[in-house]
Scaffold this motif. Structure first.
Motif, PDB file in Angstrom:
ATOM      1  N   HIS A 129      74.191 -47.630  62.128  1.00  0.00           N
ATOM      2  CA  HIS A 129      73.851 -48.113  63.466  1.00  0.00           C
ATOM      3  C   HIS A 129      73.268 -46.985  64.323  1.00  0.00           C
ATOM      4  N   LYS A 130      73.842 -45.791  64.249  1.00  0.00           N
ATOM      5  CA  LYS A 130      73.323 -44.655  65.030  1.00  0.00           C
ATOM      6  C   LYS A 130      71.911 -44.295  64.586  1.00  0.00           C
ATOM      7  N   GLU A 131      71.665 -44.263  63.281  1.00  0.00           N
ATOM      8  CA  GLU A 131      70.325 -43.969  62.779  1.00  0.00           C
ATOM      9  C   GLU A 131      69.336 -45.043  63.208  1.00  0.00           C
ATOM     10  N   HIS A 132      69.758 -46.291  63.160  1.00  0.00           N
ATOM     11  CA  HIS A 132      68.896 -47.417  63.541  1.00  0.00           C
ATOM     12  C   HIS A 132      68.537 -47.340  65.025  1.00  0.00           C
ATOM     13  N   GLU A 133      69.515 -47.055  65.873  1.00  0.00           N
ATOM     14  CA  GLU A 133      69.260 -46.944  67.309  1.00  0.00           C
ATOM     15  C   GLU A 133      68.326 -45.778  67.611  1.00  0.00           C
ATOM     16  N   ALA A 134      68.466 -44.656  66.877  1.00  0.00           N
ATOM     17  CA  ALA A 134      67.579 -43.508  67.070  1.00  0.00           C
ATOM     18  C   ALA A 134      66.141 -43.882  66.698  1.00  0.00           C
ATOM     19  N   GLN A 135      65.964 -44.635  65.614  1.00  0.00           N
ATOM     20  CA  GLN A 135      64.632 -45.074  65.223  1.00  0.00           C
ATOM     21  C   GLN A 135      64.027 -45.995  66.274  1.00  0.00           C
ATOM     22  N   LEU A 136      64.834 -46.901  66.812  1.00  0.00           N
ATOM     23  CA  LEU A 136      64.341 -47.810  67.853  1.00  0.00           C
ATOM     24  C   LEU A 136      63.921 -47.045  69.098  1.00  0.00           C
ATOM     25  N   LYS A 137      64.722 -46.066  69.497  1.00  0.00           N
ATOM     26  CA  LYS A 137      64.392 -45.268  70.677  1.00  0.00           C
ATOM     27  C   LYS A 137      63.100 -44.491  70.455  1.00  0.00           C
ATOM     28  N   LYS A 138      62.944 -43.923  69.256  1.00  0.00           N
ATOM     29  CA  LYS A 138      61.731 -43.176  68.929  1.00  0.00           C
ATOM     30  C   LYS A 138      60.516 -44.095  68.985  1.00  0.00           C
ATOM     31  N   ARG A 139      60.633 -45.288  68.408  1.00  0.00           N
ATOM     32  CA  ARG A 139      59.525 -46.248  68.401  1.00  0.00           C
ATOM     33  C   ARG A 139      59.177 -46.682  69.824  1.00  0.00           C
ATOM     34  N   SER A 140      60.186 -46.905  70.630  1.00  0.00           N
ATOM     35  CA  SER A 140      59.961 -47.311  72.018  1.00  0.00           C
ATOM     36  C   SER A 140      59.291 -46.194  72.815  1.00  0.00           C
ATOM     37  N   ASP A 141      59.742 -44.954  72.612  1.00  0.00           N
ATOM     38  CA  ASP A 141      59.131 -43.815  73.310  1.00  0.00           C
ATOM     39  C   ASP A 141      57.681 -43.625  72.900  1.00  0.00           C
ATOM     40  N   GLU A 142      57.391 -43.751  71.602  1.00  0.00           N
ATOM     41  CA  GLU A 142      56.018 -43.625  71.130  1.00  0.00           C
ATOM     42  C   GLU A 142      55.133 -44.701  71.752  1.00  0.00           C
ATOM     43  N   HIS A 143      55.640 -45.919  71.826  1.00  0.00           N
ATOM     44  CA  HIS A 143      54.862 -47.009  72.426  1.00  0.00           C
ATOM     45  C   HIS A 143      54.598 -46.728  73.900  1.00  0.00           C
ATOM     46  N   ARG A 144      55.604 -46.237  74.604  1.00  0.00           N
ATOM     47  CA  ARG A 144      55.456 -45.928  76.022  1.00  0.00           C
ATOM     48  C   ARG A 144      54.404 -44.836  76.226  1.00  0.00           C
ATOM     49  N   GLN A 145      54.402 -43.820  75.373  1.00  0.00           N
ATOM     50  CA  GLN A 145      53.411 -42.748  75.474  1.00  0.00           C
ATOM     51  C   GLN A 145      52.013 -43.271  75.183  1.00  0.00           C
ATOM     52  N   GLN A 146      51.870 -44.095  74.166  1.00  0.00           N
ATOM     53  CA  GLN A 146      50.555 -44.658  73.842  1.00  0.00           C
ATOM     54  C   GLN A 146      50.040 -45.532  74.974  1.00  0.00           C
ATOM     55  N   ARG A 147      50.936 -46.273  75.591  1.00  0.00           N
ATOM     56  CA  ARG A 147      50.539 -47.134  76.694  1.00  0.00           C
ATOM     57  C   ARG A 147      50.065 -46.295  77.875  1.00  0.00           C
ATOM     58  N   GLN A 148      50.720 -45.173  78.132  1.00  0.00           N
ATOM     59  CA  GLN A 148      50.295 -44.310  79.235  1.00  0.00           C
ATOM     60  C   GLN A 148      48.963 -43.664  78.942  1.00  0.00           C
ATOM     61  N   VAL A 149      48.720 -43.261  77.705  1.00  0.00           N
ATOM     62  CA  VAL A 149      47.445 -42.653  77.335  1.00  0.00           C
ATOM     63  C   VAL A 149      46.322 -43.662  77.528  1.00  0.00           C
ATOM     64  N   ARG A 150      46.560 -44.913  77.146  1.00  0.00           N
ATOM     65  CA  ARG A 150      45.542 -45.948  77.346  1.00  0.00           C
ATOM     66  C   ARG A 150      45.323 -46.234  78.818  1.00  0.00           C
ATOM     67  N   ARG A 151      46.383 -46.165  79.597  1.00  0.00           N
ATOM     68  CA  ARG A 151      46.283 -46.479  81.017  1.00  0.00           C
ATOM     69  C   ARG A 151      45.616 -45.350  81.784  1.00  0.00           C
ATOM     70  N   TYR A 152      45.951 -44.104  81.473  1.00  0.00           N
ATOM     71  CA  TYR A 152      45.414 -42.943  82.182  1.00  0.00           C
ATOM     72  C   TYR A 152      44.755 -41.997  81.185  1.00  0.00           C
ATOM     73  N   PRO A 153      43.535 -42.332  80.736  1.00  0.00           N
ATOM     74  CA  PRO A 153      42.897 -41.454  79.751  1.00  0.00           C
ATOM     75  C   PRO A 153      42.526 -40.114  80.379  1.00  0.00           C
ATOM     76  N   THR A 154      42.678 -39.058  79.615  1.00  0.00           N
ATOM     77  CA  THR A 154      42.320 -37.731  80.110  1.00  0.00           C
ATOM     78  C   THR A 154      40.849 -37.507  79.833  1.00  0.00           C
ATOM     79  N   THR A 155      40.168 -36.882  80.761  1.00  0.00           N
ATOM     80  CA  THR A 155      38.757 -36.573  80.581  1.00  0.00           C
ATOM     81  C   THR A 155      38.619 -35.064  80.506  1.00  0.00           C
ATOM     82  N   ASN A 156      37.657 -34.626  79.745  1.00  0.00           N
ATOM     83  CA  ASN A 156      37.431 -33.199  79.590  1.00  0.00           C
ATOM     84  C   ASN A 156      36.269 -32.724  80.460  1.00  0.00           C
TER      85      ASN A 156
END
Length: 126
Positions: free
Chosen positions: A86-113
């Protein structure tokens, strides 16, 4: 739990949880003990429900409890194994959720060079 002979929107025998596929990851609220009780009584889940029960660890817990019945290990060991899973499963879920949140922010606020152009003084360009 619903009777298989009942219509699709028919009466439920007992509500053991909810499922919302629109969130990332999908949110699942499930009463593990009730689901486990129904499985021990002989309930046969559909393929979709079987995947949800597997995802939440109910089928793994049933497997561990069967090992207890067969004398392979005791209740304490079974619950320790389930807690580790259960602890390993919850850690995987948290990691997946964090990755999704980061990807969503990158799409929302793209960085320009691009560098900002310096302003020219004096009004009009030559």
């Amino acid at each position: 739990m619903a009777d298989a002979r009942a219509p699709r929107d028919g009466k439920f025998i007992q509500k053991i949880g909810t499922y919302n596929p629109l969130t990332v990851p999908a949110s699942i609220q499930l009463d593990r003990q009730r689901a486990l009780d129904w499985l021990h009584k002989g309930a046969e889940p559909t393929d979709t429900v079987r995947r949800i029960l597997s995802f939440k660890g109910v089928l793994y817990l049933k497997h561990l409890l069967r090992g207890v019945k067969l004398g392979l290990f005791d209740d304490v060991t079974a619950m320790q194994k389930f807690e580790v899973w259960h602890k390993e499963h919850e850690a995987q879920l948290k990691k997946r959720s964090d990755e999704h949140r980061q990807q969503r922010q990158v799409r929302r606020y793209p960085t320009t060079n691009r560098r900002p152009q310096p302003r020219q003084e004096g009004g009009a360009a030559e």
